[in-house]
Design a protein around this motif. Structure first.
Motif, PDB file in Angstrom:
ATOM      1  N   GLU A 280     -58.723 -61.413  25.829  1.00 32.14           N
ATOM      2  CA  GLU A 280     -58.502 -62.673  26.483  1.00 32.14           C
ATOM      3  C   GLU A 280     -57.814 -63.542  25.265  1.00 32.14           C
ATOM      4  O   GLU A 280     -56.966 -64.396  25.385  1.00 32.14           O
ATOM      5  N   TYR A 301     -62.876 -66.031  28.962  1.00 29.80           N
ATOM      6  CA  TYR A 301     -62.637 -65.217  30.255  1.00 29.80           C
ATOM      7  C   TYR A 301     -62.747 -63.828  30.001  1.00 29.80           C
ATOM      8  O   TYR A 301     -62.275 -63.138  28.963  1.00 29.80           O
ATOM      9  N   ASN A 303     -62.636 -60.195  32.861  1.00 26.43           N
ATOM     10  CA  ASN A 303     -62.604 -59.915  34.392  1.00 26.43           C
ATOM     11  C   ASN A 303     -63.850 -58.973  34.511  1.00 26.43           C
ATOM     12  O   ASN A 303     -63.915 -57.974  33.963  1.00 26.43           O
ATOM     13  N   THR A 386     -62.199 -68.694  42.374  1.00 28.78           N
ATOM     14  CA  THR A 386     -60.812 -68.250  42.267  1.00 28.78           C
ATOM     15  C   THR A 386     -60.263 -69.591  41.484  1.00 28.78           C
ATOM     16  O   THR A 386     -60.787 -70.724  41.688  1.00 28.78           O
ATOM     17  N   TYR A 388     -60.276 -69.606  38.042  1.00 25.18           N
ATOM     18  CA  TYR A 388     -60.920 -69.624  36.699  1.00 25.18           C
ATOM     19  C   TYR A 388     -60.585 -68.421  36.201  1.00 25.18           C
ATOM     20  O   TYR A 388     -61.563 -68.020  35.413  1.00 25.18           O
ATOM     21  N   GLU A 389     -59.442 -67.712  36.117  1.00 24.03           N
ATOM     22  CA  GLU A 389     -59.038 -66.577  35.641  1.00 24.03           C
ATOM     23  C   GLU A 389     -58.545 -66.588  34.324  1.00 24.03           C
ATOM     24  O   GLU A 389     -57.816 -65.820  33.744  1.00 24.03           O
ATOM     25  N   LYS A 390     -58.835 -67.632  33.597  1.00 22.77           N
ATOM     26  CA  LYS A 390     -58.177 -68.049  32.205  1.00 22.77           C
ATOM     27  C   LYS A 390     -59.062 -69.026  31.434  1.00 22.77           C
ATOM     28  O   LYS A 390     -59.535 -69.783  32.137  1.00 22.77           O
TER      29      LYS A 390
END
Length: 606
Positions: A280, A301, A303, A386, A388-390
């Motif tokens: 990341e 972050y 996954n 959703t 907050y994928e960064k």
């Protein structure tokens, strides 16, 4: 300066440290200890010996003035023998004398001559035979008064509505405080009232409220607070899992798995999370710059699904026996199955055996099972929001949480409804939120820019005296805030109905106490232990307080005082259910589906 300076009610006849005994004038005994004075052309009645009342000791024209607090008043026989600190009565033909038992709690500020100004401590002792004087409501108001910049009014002295109670704002917010009281004592109303007054006065406040039972949103539903409060309902509360440090991650996602048997699995998981966080960093370094040192606890972050997939793959890790190279399938996506001593074709090489990697193979069974269980449990969906994928999405999260202005618009109070969080992890979630607030302040350039106030409801559930596996982390975090928070501009308000169950470390760091009615004997004993000895007369009254009646002690008030806190408007949702009303009529239409569908989390048709 003192209206009653020509009319003392008695004189000091015994001094022992802070304890004093006052012989009350005979004429007042004949009038049932009632003293009448003329103030502003009106006759005012004052009463000697009211427990908790403040009076003056010494000559009002001199510099040797002290303040005392009544603890007891009683009749003493002329022939009574001396016992303990009781006075020996002088033989003057009277059958009885009235005496007041009191404690010295402070003295008059010598730098101020024209108005009453309370100074904590003793400094010097009152003199034997010093005269004692009652204070009028106006004089006590002057004694307790704070400037409009310093304080806010929170209520009135119990039994004397003309005497207001104000608290010093900086000494309340800048220090840790605690509000204690049994269920039904008016604790929620006290908290709501004080917060409403703070929000009304300070437009740019930053308060985070941890609400375990969705009680307090109702107290801020009026149009007055519509744009001041960020209410986060349970249905929309989120906490991105990647903000957890590894200790918190392990407590929530791995829970009670045997750490001894799964030591390798936990180690591998930690290694893979760090790899994903470094990945990341590579993606965001052009935007934020190079991060010198990335560790497992860096708020970056990763996954969770990619983690589970990689662990699942590693759990089947194998290698070729001849040279220990990884035995990957032709597409390179998975590991070949082990063959033991049996040899199979190896691409581009002679036949070889596939051996299970003893450091990885089968080491992750329980870890993977726990991770998948949490990932699929709808009770934990708040951890996987959703948007907050960064890593940089943390900016918006903190701006909402801490009421940081956005385009000059700023909220003042964030209420987090935590009522739907699984009870087994609620303490960890609260502790983690407290930690990230503290660490944000720790790394802030100037701690005075954004002072932060945290309010913890039902605190005995997550900062108990005796640590449990789930309370260990929140207790550690909140104790650190209690010990170090003042340096970084972050303080906390602890609210509890079971004070004897609270962490003594945190309570010992609190400077202000608001004590409502407490009926449990253990809690009463705890309160008497933490409050000063000279308040014993007032603490003995705590079990008999009416709703909303509060003993306020600490740096935020000039003197310990018993008062009635103003009612909040609107009120919190903390009213008791009326069984008598509900059971007095038939439920003609009760839709059980509404309850079941909410329980099942059925999505409504759009």
């Amino acid at each position: 300066m003192i209206v009653t300076k020509e009319n003392p009610f008695g004189q000091v006849v015994s001094i022992s440290g802070m304890d004093i005994v006052i012989e009350i004038n005979k004429e007042l005994l004949q009038r049932n200890l009632e003293q009448q004075i003329t103030f502003n052309r009106e006759v005012v009645k004052l009463f000697v010996g009211t427990v908790g009342d403040i009076f003056l000791i010494g000559d009002p024209t001199s510099n040797n003035l002290h303040f005392g607090i009544f603890e007891e008043v009683k009749l003493v026989s002329e022939y009574e023998e001396v016992q303990g600190n009781q006075p020996s009565t002088r033989s003057n033909g009277d059958k009885y004398k009235a005496v007041a038992i009191a404690k010295v709690i402070g003295y008059q500020d010598k730098s101020t001559r024209d108005v009453l100004k309370f100074q904590r401590g003793i400094g010097h002792y009152p003199r034997f035979n010093s005269k004692c004087y009652l204070l009028t409501s106006e004089e006590k108001k002057q004694l307790f008064s704070l400037t409009t910049d310093e304080g806010i009014k929170v209520g009135n002295v119990a039994g004397v509505h003309s005497e207001e109670i104000s608290i010093h704002v900086d000494k309340f917010l800048g220090k840790h405080s605690v509000i204690l009281g049994s269920t039904g004592s008016g604790k929620s109303s006290t908290v709501a009232s004080i917060l409403q007054k703070l929000l009304r006065k300070y437009r740019y406040s930053h308060v985070v409220f941890f609400d375990l039972h969705d009680e307090y949103s109702a107290a801020f539903e009026s149009s007055e607070f519509e744009h001041k409060v960020n209410k986060v309902p349970a249905s929309t509360f989120t906490l991105p899992y990647w903000l957890l440090n590894f200790e918190e991650f392990q407590s929530i996602f791995l829970g009670d798995i045997d750490s001894t048997k799964n030591n390798d699995g936990i180690r591998i998981t930690k290694e893979q999370i760090l790899i994903l966080k470094e990945k990341e960093h590579h993606l965001i370094k052009d935007e934020v710059g190079i991060i010198e040192k990335i560790n497992i606890n860096s708020p970056l972050y990763f996954n969770i699904d990619e983690l589970i997939a990689e662990l699942t793959k590693l759990n089947k890790r194998t290698f070729w026996k001849s040279d220990n190279e990884l035995a990957l399938t032709e597409d390179g996506q998975n590991y070949r199955n082990g063959t033991g001593s049996q040899k199979i074709d190896r691409p581009g090489r002679e036949k070889d055996s596939v051996i299970q990697d003893p450091n990885y193979y089968g080491k992750l069974n329980q870890v993977i099972e726990k991770l998948q269980s949490i990932r699929q449990d709808r009770r934990y969906t708040f951890l996987f929001p959703t948007g907050y994928e960064k890593s940089t999405s943390i900016r918006g999260y903190f701006m909402d949480l801490l009421s940081i202005p956005y385009n000059t618009e700023q909220k003042q109070l964030t209420i987090l409804d935590l009522s739907r969080i699984p009870s087994e992890i609620t303490p960890i979630i609260i502790g983690m939120l407290g930690r990230i607030c503290f660490e944000f302040k720790l790394w802030e350039e100037a701690s005075s820019t954004l002072p932060l106030y945290l309010v913890f409801e039902e605190a005995h559930n997550y900062i108990p005296k005796e640590s449990t596996p789930t309370s260990r982390l929140p207790k550690k975090y909140l104790e650190r805030i209690a010990k170090e928070g003042r340096k970084y501009g972050i303080s906390q308000l602890i609210i509890s109905q079971r004070p004897s169950d609270l962490s003594t470390t945190i309570i010992s760091q609190c400077s202000n106490f608001f004590v409502l009615r407490v009926t449990n004997p253990e809690d009463q004993a705890f309160i008497k232990h933490i409050l000063p000895d000279h308040l014993s007369a007032l603490t003995n009254m705590i079990p008999f307080f009416q709703n909303g009646e509060t003993l306020i002690v600490g740096e935020c008030v000039p003197l310990p005082i018993k008062g009635i806190i103003d009612m909040p408007n609107p009120s919190p949702n903390s009213h008791d259910v009326s069984f008598s009303k509900a059971w007095s009529h038939l439920m003609e239409s009760y839709d059980i589906n509404k309850t079941l569908y909410r329980w099942w989390d059925v999505k409504e048709d759009e």
